[in-house]
Design a protein around this motif. Sequence first.
Motif, PDB file in Angstrom:
ATOM      1  N   GLU A   1      37.752   7.668  88.348  1.00  0.00           N
ATOM      2  CA  GLU A   1      37.693   8.739  87.338  1.00  0.00           C
ATOM      3  C   GLU A   1      39.055   8.971  86.702  1.00  0.00           C
ATOM      4  O   GLU A   1      39.173   9.116  85.483  1.00  0.00           O
ATOM      5  CB  GLU A   1      37.174  10.024  87.988  1.00  0.00           C
ATOM      6  N   VAL A   2      40.088   9.010  87.529  1.00  0.00           N
ATOM      7  CA  VAL A   2      41.445   9.225  87.007  1.00  0.00           C
ATOM      8  C   VAL A   2      41.891   8.028  86.167  1.00  0.00           C
ATOM      9  O   VAL A   2      42.457   8.189  85.071  1.00  0.00           O
ATOM     10  CB  VAL A   2      42.431   9.477  88.163  1.00  0.00           C
ATOM     11  N   LEU A   3      41.623   6.821  86.648  1.00  0.00           N
ATOM     12  CA  LEU A   3      41.994   5.624  85.899  1.00  0.00           C
ATOM     13  C   LEU A   3      41.312   5.590  84.540  1.00  0.00           C
ATOM     14  O   LEU A   3      41.932   5.226  83.531  1.00  0.00           O
ATOM     15  CB  LEU A   3      41.611   4.373  86.689  1.00  0.00           C
ATOM     16  N   ASP A   4      40.044   5.957  84.500  1.00  0.00           N
ATOM     17  CA  ASP A   4      39.310   5.941  83.245  1.00  0.00           C
ATOM     18  C   ASP A   4      39.954   6.879  82.233  1.00  0.00           C
ATOM     19  O   ASP A   4      40.110   6.540  81.057  1.00  0.00           O
ATOM     20  CB  ASP A   4      37.855   6.324  83.489  1.00  0.00           C
ATOM     21  N   GLY A   5      40.350   8.068  82.711  1.00  0.00           N
ATOM     22  CA  GLY A   5      40.994   9.018  81.814  1.00  0.00           C
ATOM     23  C   GLY A   5      42.342   8.530  81.326  1.00  0.00           C
ATOM     24  O   GLY A   5      42.667   8.649  80.130  1.00  0.00           O
ATOM     25  N   LEU A   6      43.149   7.958  82.204  1.00  0.00           N
ATOM     26  CA  LEU A   6      44.451   7.461  81.814  1.00  0.00           C
ATOM     27  C   LEU A   6      44.323   6.242  80.895  1.00  0.00           C
ATOM     28  O   LEU A   6      45.066   6.122  79.897  1.00  0.00           O
ATOM     29  CB  LEU A   6      45.264   7.076  83.052  1.00  0.00           C
ATOM     30  N   HIS A   7      43.401   5.347  81.213  1.00  0.00           N
ATOM     31  CA  HIS A   7      43.228   4.133  80.413  1.00  0.00           C
ATOM     32  C   HIS A   7      42.825   4.483  78.978  1.00  0.00           C
ATOM     33  O   HIS A   7      43.234   3.801  78.034  1.00  0.00           O
ATOM     34  CB  HIS A   7      42.162   3.245  81.053  1.00  0.00           C
ATOM     35  N   ALA A   8      42.050   5.529  78.825  1.00  0.00           N
ATOM     36  CA  ALA A   8      41.546   5.894  77.497  1.00  0.00           C
ATOM     37  C   ALA A   8      42.614   6.549  76.628  1.00  0.00           C
ATOM     38  O   ALA A   8      42.484   6.580  75.415  1.00  0.00           O
ATOM     39  CB  ALA A   8      40.348   6.842  77.639  1.00  0.00           C
ATOM     40  N   LYS A   9      43.685   7.080  77.251  1.00  0.00           N
ATOM     41  CA  LYS A   9      44.740   7.740  76.469  1.00  0.00           C
ATOM     42  C   LYS A   9      45.657   6.705  75.857  1.00  0.00           C
ATOM     43  O   LYS A   9      45.843   5.616  76.365  1.00  0.00           O
ATOM     44  CB  LYS A   9      45.569   8.668  77.384  1.00  0.00           C
ATOM     45  N   ARG A  10      46.279   7.101  74.753  1.00  0.00           N
ATOM     46  CA  ARG A  10      47.227   6.186  74.129  1.00  0.00           C
ATOM     47  C   ARG A  10      48.672   6.622  74.314  1.00  0.00           C
ATOM     48  O   ARG A  10      49.603   5.850  74.145  1.00  0.00           O
ATOM     49  CB  ARG A  10      46.929   6.046  72.621  1.00  0.00           C
ATOM     50  N   SER A  11      48.898   7.876  74.671  1.00  0.00           N
ATOM     51  CA  SER A  11      50.265   8.352  74.859  1.00  0.00           C
ATOM     52  C   SER A  11      50.369   9.059  76.178  1.00  0.00           C
ATOM     53  O   SER A  11      49.363   9.468  76.778  1.00  0.00           O
ATOM     54  CB  SER A  11      50.668   9.290  73.732  1.00  0.00           C
ATOM     55  N   ASP A  12      51.600   9.246  76.682  1.00  0.00           N
ATOM     56  CA  ASP A  12      51.818   9.909  77.942  1.00  0.00           C
ATOM     57  C   ASP A  12      51.460  11.379  77.848  1.00  0.00           C
ATOM     58  O   ASP A  12      51.635  12.009  76.816  1.00  0.00           O
ATOM     59  CB  ASP A  12      53.295   9.809  78.348  1.00  0.00           C
ATOM     60  N   ALA A  13      50.957  11.891  78.951  1.00  0.00           N
ATOM     61  CA  ALA A  13      50.675  13.333  79.042  1.00  0.00           C
ATOM     62  C   ALA A  13      50.670  13.719  80.498  1.00  0.00           C
ATOM     63  O   ALA A  13      49.942  13.134  81.291  1.00  0.00           O
ATOM     64  CB  ALA A  13      49.332  13.674  78.402  1.00  0.00           C
ATOM     65  N   ALA A  14      51.470  14.660  80.875  1.00  0.00           N
ATOM     66  CA  ALA A  14      51.500  15.112  82.265  1.00  0.00           C
ATOM     67  C   ALA A  14      50.194  15.761  82.617  1.00  0.00           C
ATOM     68  O   ALA A  14      49.594  16.461  81.819  1.00  0.00           O
ATOM     69  CB  ALA A  14      52.655  16.083  82.471  1.00  0.00           C
ATOM     70  N   THR A  15      49.729  15.511  83.856  1.00  0.00           N
ATOM     71  CA  THR A  15      48.465  16.060  84.320  1.00  0.00           C
ATOM     72  C   THR A  15      48.703  16.892  85.554  1.00  0.00           C
ATOM     73  O   THR A  15      49.393  16.447  86.446  1.00  0.00           O
ATOM     74  CB  THR A  15      47.476  14.928  84.657  1.00  0.00           C
TER      75      THR A  15
ATOM     76  N   ASP B   1      54.496  -6.903  75.366  1.00  0.00           N
ATOM     77  CA  ASP B   1      53.501  -7.147  74.328  1.00  0.00           C
ATOM     78  C   ASP B   1      52.118  -7.395  74.910  1.00  0.00           C
ATOM     79  O   ASP B   1      51.111  -7.274  74.181  1.00  0.00           O
ATOM     80  CB  ASP B   1      53.905  -8.349  73.480  1.00  0.00           C
ATOM     81  N   LEU B   2      52.039  -7.706  76.204  1.00  0.00           N
ATOM     82  CA  LEU B   2      50.750  -7.986  76.836  1.00  0.00           C
ATOM     83  C   LEU B   2      50.176  -6.778  77.559  1.00  0.00           C
ATOM     84  O   LEU B   2      49.101  -6.866  78.149  1.00  0.00           O
ATOM     85  CB  LEU B   2      50.901  -9.136  77.841  1.00  0.00           C
ATOM     86  N   VAL B   3      50.883  -5.652  77.509  1.00  0.00           N
ATOM     87  CA  VAL B   3      50.508  -4.488  78.312  1.00  0.00           C
ATOM     88  C   VAL B   3      50.428  -3.245  77.438  1.00  0.00           C
ATOM     89  O   VAL B   3      51.340  -2.964  76.651  1.00  0.00           O
ATOM     90  CB  VAL B   3      51.526  -4.261  79.443  1.00  0.00           C
ATOM     91  N   ARG B   4      49.333  -2.501  77.568  1.00  0.00           N
ATOM     92  CA  ARG B   4      49.185  -1.251  76.809  1.00  0.00           C
ATOM     93  C   ARG B   4      49.542  -0.028  77.630  1.00  0.00           C
ATOM     94  O   ARG B   4      49.848   1.028  77.074  1.00  0.00           O
ATOM     95  CB  ARG B   4      47.759  -1.107  76.275  1.00  0.00           C
ATOM     96  N   ARG B   5      49.509  -0.148  78.952  1.00  0.00           N
ATOM     97  CA  ARG B   5      49.840   0.964  79.839  1.00  0.00           C
ATOM     98  C   ARG B   5      50.071   0.407  81.237  1.00  0.00           C
ATOM     99  O   ARG B   5      49.470  -0.594  81.622  1.00  0.00           O
ATOM    100  CB  ARG B   5      48.691   1.986  79.888  1.00  0.00           C
ATOM    101  N   VAL B   6      50.966   1.065  82.000  1.00  0.00           N
ATOM    102  CA  VAL B   6      51.213   0.699  83.387  1.00  0.00           C
ATOM    103  C   VAL B   6      50.919   1.902  84.266  1.00  0.00           C
ATOM    104  O   VAL B   6      51.394   3.010  83.993  1.00  0.00           O
ATOM    105  CB  VAL B   6      52.675   0.238  83.608  1.00  0.00           C
ATOM    106  N   ILE B   7      50.120   1.682  85.309  1.00  0.00           N
ATOM    107  CA  ILE B   7      49.757   2.754  86.233  1.00  0.00           C
ATOM    108  C   ILE B   7      50.129   2.314  87.643  1.00  0.00           C
ATOM    109  O   ILE B   7      49.647   1.284  88.128  1.00  0.00           O
ATOM    110  CB  ILE B   7      48.255   3.076  86.164  1.00  0.00           C
ATOM    111  N   LEU B   8      50.979   3.091  88.299  1.00  0.00           N
ATOM    112  CA  LEU B   8      51.374   2.823  89.677  1.00  0.00           C
ATOM    113  C   LEU B   8      50.604   3.741  90.607  1.00  0.00           C
ATOM    114  O   LEU B   8      50.428   4.928  90.302  1.00  0.00           O
ATOM    115  CB  LEU B   8      52.877   3.048  89.864  1.00  0.00           C
ATOM    116  N   VAL B   9      50.134   3.205  91.720  1.00  0.00           N
ATOM    117  CA  VAL B   9      49.371   3.973  92.698  1.00  0.00           C
ATOM    118  C   VAL B   9      50.168   4.103  93.986  1.00  0.00           C
ATOM    119  O   VAL B   9      50.449   3.111  94.663  1.00  0.00           O
ATOM    120  CB  VAL B   9      47.996   3.324  92.972  1.00  0.00           C
TER     121      VAL B   9
END
Length: 316
Positions: free
Chosen positions: A302-316, A144-152
Amino acid sequence: MTAAAAPPASDDEFRFLDFDALRVGRAGPLPAVARIAVDVADHRAVSGLAFDGGLPPEIVALHGAGLNAHSFDPTLLALGRPALALDLPGHGRSDWRSDGDYRPDALAADVVEVLERVARRPVTLLGHSLGGLTAALAAAMRPDLVRRVILVDITPGVSPARDTGSVREFIQGQRDFSSIDEIVQRAQRFGIGHERAALERGIALNTRLRPDGRLEWAHHLAHLEPAPLTADGEEAQPYTPIWGALVRLRSLDVPVALIAADAGILSRQHIAEWEDRLPSSAVVTIHGSHNLHEAAPLRLAEVLDGLHAKRSDAAT
């Protein structure tokens, strides 16, 4: 433009921000950056750096083993969003754990306590290496505290013995040094960064001077025996259970994404396993070494900004 050499040593932890801004081409006034601390279990505190202090963070960043919150300074300056970069327990200015346990599950509980205090809205939880595994577990504990998770440059499929042995050797193979230059040369031999000024900056923010005049790492990992980053018995793939946390997040409509370094620790097999277990999740590969937030901060932003702005998953 080539960034100027890193500024001389001083006690000001923010002395490199102008240098970092120059590296990523950020013009104009720098954002307010403030040191904060959050009390967690066992009378410890987790410290962090609040970018655009006073505004609730949109992104919370967790660094890898042996690094600290300042590792993200160039990336977060380029990103230009309210963010919080944490010093994981035992790193930077966060307190050391008395049990010396710095595995992802132990760290995740501390991160959740911080999120409960600072996340006034769901955040993008960004984690590099050890911080990425920690981010996955923390998000699964409090989705509930997280809108997206990004692993590097990490997946639960990595083997510490096979895939991250050089990282552990760099951290623990030599414990003290005569100068920053000696550490820079060692880092370059291990393939950890190539830009000398950036390496000097990172090392200056991650070492301390001993009474005998020698430098040592400031994080707890370099002072522990045996290596604290693996499961008991040196399992081949001790982080495999973390796949379950990522799958659970997907089932709860919390998007997950992977950013891989083309010269990092992930192989094609690691990425293929990610795509098989988490179909349709975003996967992006960036040119650079394992520590992408230091090696390629502008592209990473740049990549983080694009991913953060999306609301659903999408392969890139």
